[in-house]
Write a protein that holds these residues in place. Structure first.
Motif, PDB file in Angstrom:
ATOM      1  N   ASN A  18     -12.722-117.535  47.471  1.00 36.91           N
ATOM      2  CA  ASN A  18     -12.188-118.864  47.212  1.00 36.91           C
ATOM      3  C   ASN A  18     -12.609-119.815  48.328  1.00 36.91           C
ATOM      4  O   ASN A  18     -12.593-119.450  49.504  1.00 36.91           O
ATOM      5  N   ASN A  19     -12.962-121.057  47.941  1.00 34.53           N
ATOM      6  CA  ASN A  19     -13.401-122.058  48.901  1.00 34.53           C
ATOM      7  C   ASN A  19     -12.255-123.013  49.224  1.00 34.53           C
ATOM      8  O   ASN A  19     -11.493-123.418  48.339  1.00 34.53           O
ATOM      9  N   LEU A  50     -19.947-120.821  52.301  1.00 32.23           N
ATOM     10  CA  LEU A  50     -18.999-120.919  51.197  1.00 32.23           C
ATOM     11  C   LEU A  50     -19.343-119.921  50.115  1.00 32.23           C
ATOM     12  O   LEU A  50     -20.460-119.390  50.046  1.00 32.23           O
ATOM     13  N   ALA A  51     -18.365-119.679  49.219  1.00 35.74           N
ATOM     14  CA  ALA A  51     -18.577-118.764  48.106  1.00 35.74           C
ATOM     15  C   ALA A  51     -19.113-119.538  46.904  1.00 35.74           C
ATOM     16  O   ALA A  51     -18.914-120.745  46.769  1.00 35.74           O
ATOM     17  N   HIS A  54     -24.572-120.840  48.636  1.00 38.40           N
ATOM     18  CA  HIS A  54     -23.398-120.082  49.052  1.00 38.40           C
ATOM     19  C   HIS A  54     -23.819-118.933  49.969  1.00 38.40           C
ATOM     20  O   HIS A  54     -24.861-118.315  49.768  1.00 38.40           O
ATOM     21  N   GLN A  59     -14.553-119.985  53.196  1.00 39.07           N
ATOM     22  CA  GLN A  59     -14.288-119.150  52.034  1.00 39.07           C
ATOM     23  C   GLN A  59     -13.504-117.926  52.472  1.00 39.07           C
ATOM     24  O   GLN A  59     -13.785-117.322  53.502  1.00 39.07           O
TER      25      GLN A  59
END
Length: 813
Positions: free
Chosen positions: A130-131, A190-191, A207, A126
Motif C-alpha cells: 500500500n502507498n 512505491l508499490a 514502482h 509503501q
C-alpha cells in the motif's frame, strides 16, 4: 424484370446518400471529435459535468529528510492548472490535519466534477503493498499508526468520487528514512497501484525505484510535466506521458523512468487542438526568428552552465584540499601523542623482555655449570700505564676532519645536541681489512626514556632491526663477518660475560655467541668522525662450531667513549674452523636530529647568497628571465621542474633528458617525479642526506638534490633503474669536497662547490670496477649543476658521460 431494375436503381440511390452522409460527417464533425474526443476535456460550456477540479500539495519541511524542490514543484503545477481552467487548491507543508481538511473539500467538489486531478510532491512510502503520502508531522512507530499519521493513496482516489476522469500525478518516489522504521513491509520506492479504467496514475519513476529531488529549481519529473503542460494543445494524455517518460529518462541518463498505471475510457486533452498555424510570410519569419533566438539562448545557457560547472569544480577542489590539510594536521597531532605514549610503553616492555631473557640465560648457564665451547688463549699482560698504552694501543695518525665533514661541528663541540633525541644518527664504516669491502652501519635514535634508548639499526641504508639498549654491557648481532657490534649506552662499569643478542645474523637466535672482555687502559683515539678520549677493552668472541665448520674464537679490541657512551671503534681478528677474517667497525660520522639540522639551515640562510650572472638565462624558458629573478619562486612548489641534458662524450650517442618535477614538499623531504626522455620512471623522496639515484644511462646514477652540504660518506646508489640497482650489481660513491668555483651551464651561472671521487660498480662476484666522478653542486639552490663520470678498465665498461642542468621552470601559478 422492370421491378428488378427499379430495385437496383433504388439501392444505388441509397448507397449514394449514405456516401454523402459519411463525407458530410467527416467534413463537419471530425474537428469536434479530435478536439473533444469523448467530450472529456471541453470545460468551456459551464456544464457541471465539464467542471475540472484539482488539489496540489507540496511537502518540503520534514523534520528528518527535508526536501528542496516540492514547494517549487507544487507552485508551478498549481499555476499551470489554473491557466488550463482547473478549479485548483494549493497546500504547502501540510500536516495530517491539513490534508484531511483539503481532501474533505476535494471529495465534496468531486461529486459534480467531470475531471478530478491530484498532484503531490514530497515523501511517499509503501508498506505491505500500500502507498502512503507522508504529512510533515507524521511520526509512525508501527504499522498500526499508518492510518492515523498518513494518507493512503487508495483513499485519495476514492475521494475523487464519480468523476469520469481521475488523474493522479505522484512525485513522491524518493528514498524515505521512515521506510526503515518498520521491521517488515517497508520497501524501496512505491508499490504498483491497483489499476482501473477511468483512473490514470503517473509515478515519477517505476514502482520499487526511487526518484531524484533534482539539483535545479524542479525535480526532473515535474520539470518534464511542466514543459508538456506549457503547450498541451491537441496532445492526448497518453502521448503526453510518453513524452514525459522519454524526457526524464534522457535528462537522468537512464537512471529514472516515469511509469503510468491504469487507463481512461476515451481520450483526454488538457487543451483542445488549435487551428493549424497560418503559413503566411509573417508567421514564417516569426518561426525563423524564434528558432534563431532559441539557438542563441541555448548557446548562452550552455556557456553559463559550463562556467558554473568550472567555478563549482574549482571551489569544490579548493575546499577539499583545505579540508584534507586540516584533517591531516589534526590527525598528525593525534598520532604524535599516541606515538609518544606507545613508544614509551613499547620501550619499557621491550627492555623488560630483553633483560628477562638475558637473566634466564645466565641462570641456566650457572645451573648447568657450563663453560664456553672454546677456551680463549690468555690475554697479554698490559699495564694500564701511559707508556704501556703508547706501546700496545693502536696508533692512529692525528688528522683534521675531512672536507666532507666541514659542515659538521667537531663531535666534542656538539655533545649538547647529541642527547639521544629522536633522529640523532651514529654512522659506522665497516671495513673488511683483508679484501677491502666496505659497508655502512647506522644507529638511529627513535625514542629515549629513563628505561633505555630505542634505536633503529640500518645496514647499508636498509632497515635491519629495532633494539632497546640499557646501561649494561651488551652486544648486538650483525650480518657482517664480525657477527656483532658492542652496544652503545654502557655505563662503563660491570663487564660480565656477554651473550650476543639479536634476531638476525650468525649470532642471532640460532647460535649462542659469547664475549669475554676486560678494560686494559685508556688513550686518545682519532677516527673518521673526530678525536676522542677512549677506554680500551680487549678479549675474545667465542662462536660454537657447527657441522659446516663455522665457528671458533676471535680476538676482539674495542675502543669506547664513556663521555658519549658510544662505540668508537671495534676490531675483530677471527680464526677458527673454516672461518677466517679481519674486520673493523669505525665511527665515521654523526648526524644530529632535525632540530640541529634546522638550526644549521637557518644559519646558512644568513650567509651571502650564491652569485648568479646578471645575463644568465634559462635557454628553454619563453620569458627568458635570468635565473636570479626567479630564484625566489623556486621554493619546491608542486610543478617546479629541473631539466638535465645527458651527453655521451666518447661515442656521441643521442642526447637524452632527465627531469625532476616537484610533486610535494614537507619538513621531512621533497617528493619528486623522475622523468627520463619525457616518460615517468618513478617517484622518489629526497632529503638532506647525500644520496644517489639510479638511472638507465651509462653513468647509472645521478647525485641527488636537496643535500644539505654536510655528512659525505660512502653513498650507495638506490632506487631508480639501471645496472646500479639490479640484482647482480651495486654501486658505491666515495666523494670529498675539493673546492669551490663559479660554474656556467646551459641554465645559467652559479657559485658551486666541487666534489671529486670515485664510483665503484661491484658485480655479484665481488669484483669492482672504478670510475672517476666530478660533481658541481649549488648549496644555495640545493641542486646538482653538473656531473661528469668517466669509467675505464677491466675490459667491461668504458664511457665518459656528462649530466648538466639545462633548464629551470618555476611552478605554474
Amino acid at each position: 424484370m422492370k421491378t428488378s431494375t427499379q430495385s437496383r436503381k433504388k439501392a444505388q440511390i441509397n448507397w449514394l446518400w449514405l456516401l454523402v452522409l459519411i463525407v458530410a460527417q467527416a467534413t463537419f464533425f471530425t474537428p469536434v471529435t479530435s478536439a473533444e474526443s469523448t467530450q472529456i476535456s471541453d470545460a468551456a460550456s459551464g456544464n457541471e459535468k465539464d467542471v475540472r477540479i484539482a488539489v496540489v500539495i507540496g511537502n518540503s519541511k520534514y523534520p528528518s529528510g527535508a526536501l528542496s524542490n516540492p514547494r517549487n514543484d507544487a507552485t508551478a503545477i498549481f499555476n499551470s492548472l489554473k491557466k488550463l481552467g482547473f478549479d485548483a487548491e494549493l497546500k504547502m507543508d501540510a500536516t495530517k490535519d491539513d490534508m484531511d481538511e483539503v481532501f474533505r473539500r476535494f471529495s465534496a467538489k468531486a461529486a459534480r466534477a467531470h475531471v478530478a486531478l491530484m498532484f503531490y510532491a514530497g515523501h511517499g512510502i509503501q508498506v505491505n503493498g500500500n502507498n502512503y503520502i507522508i504529512p510533515i508531522d507524521a511520526k509512525p512507530k508501527s504499522e498500526r499508526d499508518l492510518k492515523r499519521d498518513m494518507i493512503k493513496m487508495d483513499d485519495i482516489i476514492d475521494d475523487m468520487g464519480d468523476a469520469r476522469v481521475k488523474l493522479v500525478f505522484f512525485d513522491a518516489c524518493r528514498d524515505n528514512p521512515l521506510a526503515r522504521s518498520f521491521n517488515r513491509g517497508g520497501s524501496r520506492g512505491l508499490a504498483a497501484p491497483v489499476e482501473a479504467t477511468g483512473t490514470l496514475i503517473s509515478f515519477a519513476t517505476k514502482h520499487g525505484n526511487t526518484a531524484a529531488d533534482g539539483e535545479g529549481e524542479h525535480s526532473p519529473y515535474t520539470k518534464a510535466l511542466l514543459e508538456a503542460m506549457e503547450n498541451p494543445s491537441g496532445v492526448e494524455i497518453e502521448q503526453m506521458l510518453r513524452r514525459i517518460q522519454q524526457n526524464v529518462r534522457q535528462a537522468t541518463n537512464g537512471q529514472q523512468e516515469p511509469w503510468r498505471y491504469g487507463s481512461l475510457d476515451g481520450d483526454f486533452y488538457f487543451k483542445a487542438a488549435e487551428a493549424p498555424p497560418d503559413t503566411s510570410k509573417e508567421q514564417k519569419e516569426a518561426l525563423e526568428k524564434a528558432i534563431s533566438e532559441a539557438i542563441q539562448r541555448a548557446n548562452e545557457q550552455a556557456a553559463r552552465e559550463l562556467q558554473k560547472s568550472i567555478s563549482a569544480q574549482k571551489q569544490a577542489t579548493e575546499q577539499a584540499v583545505a579540508e584534507a590539510i586540516k584533517r591531516s594536521k589534526e590527525q598528525a597531532a593525534r598520532e604524535r601523542i599516541e606515538l609518544q605514549q606507545a613508544m614509551e610503553k613499547m620501550l619499557k616492555d621491550a627492555l623488560a623482555r630483553q633483560n628477562a631473557a638475558l637473566e634466564t640465560e645466565r641462570l641456566a648457564r650457572r645451573a648447568a655449570n657450563k663453560e664456553p665451547a672454546i677456551s680463549p688463549p690468555p690475554l697479554p699482560a698490559i699495564a694500564p700505564t701511559q707508556a704501556g698504552k703508547s706501546q700496545q694501543a693502536m696508533q692512529l695518525s692525528s688528522i683534521a676532519p675531512t672536507k666532507a665533514m666541514e659542515a659538521l661541528q667537531p663531535l666534542h663541540k656538539t655533545t649538547s645536541s647529541i642527547s639521544n633525541a629522536p633522529g640523532d644518527e651514529w654512522e659506522y664504516r665497516v671495513t673488511d681489512d683483508n679484501f677491502g669491502k666496505k659497508q655502512t652501519l647506522v644507529l638511529r635514535v627513535m625514542e629515549a626514556t629513563s628505561e633505555g634508548v630505542f634505536e633503529e639499526i640500518l645496514w647499508n641504508r636498509n632497515h635491519y632491526a629495532d633494539w632497546v639498549f640499557g646501561e649494561h654491557a651488551a652486544a648486538l648481532s650483525t650480518p657482517n663477518d664480525s657477527a656483532f657490534m658492542f652496544s652503545p649506552h654502557w655505563n662503563g662499569k660491570e663487564l660480565p660475560e656477554i651473550l650476543v643478542k639479536g634476531e638476525k645474523g650468525l649470532c642471532g637466535v640460532a647460535v649462542a655467541c659469547r664475549l669475554d672482555l676486560k678494560v686494559v687502559g685508556a688513550e686518545k683515539l682519532t677516527v673518521a668522525a673526530g678525536t676522542f678520549e677512549a677506554i680500551r677493552l680487549q678479549g675474545w668472541i667465542n662462536i660454537p662450531i657447527n657441522p659446516e665448520g663455522t665457528g671458533g674464537s676471535g680476538r676482539v679490541t674495542i675502543w669506547y667513549s664513556k663521555d658519549h657512551r658510544r662505540l668508537l671503534k671495534q676490531s675483530t681478528d677471527f680464526k677458527g674452523g673454516r672461518t677466517q677474517y679481519k674486520e673493523t667497525i669505525e665511527l665515521a660520522a654523526m648526524h644530529p636530529s632535525s632540530r640541529e639540522a634546522n638550526s644549521t639551515a637557518s644559519r646558512s640562510q644568513t650567509q651571502k647568497p650564491a652569485h648568479l650572472s646578471a645575463n644568465a638565462t634559462s635557454k628553454s624558458m619563453e620569458a627568458s628571465r635570468p635565473l636570479e629573478e626567479i630564484a625566489a619562486s623556486l621554493s619546491n612548489a608542486p610543478g617546479e621542474e629541473w631539466e638535465y641534458q645527458v651527453t655521451d662524450e666518447l661515442f656521441g650517442k643521442k642526447k637524452q633528458k632527465m627531469m625532476l618535477r616537484v610533486k610535494a614538499s614537507s619538513s621531512e623531504g621533497i617528493l619528486e617525479e623522475v622523468l627520463w626522455n619525457g616518460k615517468p620512471v618513478e617517484e622518489w623522496v629526497f632529503s638532506g642526506y647525500p644520496a644517489a639515484l639510479g638511472t638507465p644511462n651509462e653513468s647509472a646514477f645521478m647525485f641527488s638534490p636537496h643535500w644539505n652540504g654536510s655528512g659525505l660518506s660512502d653513498i650507495y646508489v638506490e632506487g631508480g633503474t639501471g645496472r646500479c640497482v639490479n640484482s647482480t650489481r651495486s654501486c658505491i660513491l666515495s666523494l670529498k669536497a675539493s673546492g669551490s668555483e663559479v660554474l656556467t651551464v646551459a641554465a645559467g651561472t652559479f657559485d658551486a662547490i666541487r666534489l671529486d671521487g670515485w664510483v665503484r660498480i661491484i658485480n655479484d662476484m665481488g669484483n669492482p670496477n672504478s670510475g672517476r666522478v666530478t660533481i658541481w653542486y649549488s648549496k644555495e639552490h640545493r641542486r646538482l649543476l653538473k656531473q661528469s663520470a668517466e669509467m675505464s678498465g677491466n675490459r667491461t665498461i668504458i664511457y665518459k658521460e656528462t649530466l648538466e642542468l639545462g633548464a629551470v621552470r618555476p611552478a605554474p601559478h
